[in-house]
Design a protein around this motif. Sequence first.
Motif, PDB file in Angstrom:
ATOM      1  N   THR A  43      66.043 -39.554 -10.380  1.00 43.22           N
ATOM      2  CA  THR A  43      64.965 -39.973  -9.736  1.00 43.22           C
ATOM      3  C   THR A  43      63.917 -38.715  -9.467  1.00 43.22           C
ATOM      4  OG1 THR A  43      65.876 -39.927  -7.591  1.00 43.22           O
ATOM      5  CG2 THR A  43      65.992 -42.070  -8.562  1.00 43.22           C
ATOM      6  N   ASP A  44      64.203 -37.584  -9.761  1.00 43.76           N
ATOM      7  CA  ASP A  44      63.519 -36.534  -9.519  1.00 43.76           C
ATOM      8  C   ASP A  44      62.959 -35.811 -10.848  1.00 43.76           C
ATOM      9  OD1 ASP A  44      62.501 -34.022  -9.141  1.00 43.76           O
ATOM     10  OD2 ASP A  44      64.048 -33.168  -8.113  1.00 43.76           O
ATOM     11  N   ALA A  85      63.060 -44.605  -9.769  1.00 42.34           N
ATOM     12  CA  ALA A  85      62.148 -43.698 -10.553  1.00 42.34           C
ATOM     13  C   ALA A  85      60.756 -44.262 -11.047  1.00 42.34           C
ATOM     14  CB  ALA A  85      62.513 -42.722 -11.485  1.00 42.34           C
ATOM     15  N   SER A  88      56.709 -43.169 -10.766  1.00 41.73           N
ATOM     16  CA  SER A  88      56.560 -41.872 -10.506  1.00 41.73           C
ATOM     17  C   SER A  88      56.021 -41.449 -11.847  1.00 41.73           C
ATOM     18  CB  SER A  88      57.952 -41.098 -10.333  1.00 41.73           C
ATOM     19  OG  SER A  88      58.810 -41.025 -11.375  1.00 41.73           O
ATOM     20  N   ARG A  90      57.415 -39.271 -13.444  1.00 43.38           N
ATOM     21  CA  ARG A  90      58.629 -38.919 -14.565  1.00 43.38           C
ATOM     22  C   ARG A  90      59.481 -40.051 -14.449  1.00 43.38           C
ATOM     23  NH1 ARG A  90      57.031 -34.171 -12.599  1.00 43.38           N
ATOM     24  NH2 ARG A  90      56.833 -32.656 -13.873  1.00 43.38           N
ATOM     25  N   THR A  91      59.326 -41.102 -15.293  1.00 44.66           N
ATOM     26  CA  THR A  91      60.421 -42.360 -15.333  1.00 44.66           C
ATOM     27  C   THR A  91      61.328 -42.350 -16.145  1.00 44.66           C
ATOM     28  OG1 THR A  91      58.732 -43.628 -16.788  1.00 44.66           O
ATOM     29  CG2 THR A  91      58.503 -43.988 -14.393  1.00 44.66           C
TER      30      THR A  91
END
Length: 101
Positions: A43-44, A85, A88, A90-91
């Motif tokens: 998720t980052d 995620a 965001s 960055r999915t």
Amino acid sequence: MIEHVLDGTKIRSKRAMFTALAEALKFPDWFGHNLDALYDCLTDLSWLPADHHVLIWTHSQILAKADPPGYRAIREVLDDAVEGAAGSDRTIELVIARDQA
């Protein structure tokens, strides 16, 4: 869209899956090789370019057969991370390729 292929032909344990995921997605050194750390990394993804990332897991049935509880735990975290995620820069998307073993 950036594709990351995870070759599941030799993954027969949850531990091996952590290592394979870390390699496929180029996880940072601080990745803790556990389910919570996996979710956090997925998720980052700040070490990867801002984009839509697609994780393509081939031969997933090998882990499912060799370590059913590990497979279920990994799948749950992967599914939760895809949802976590969303929205965001960055999915991540998961594609499960159930190839013949």
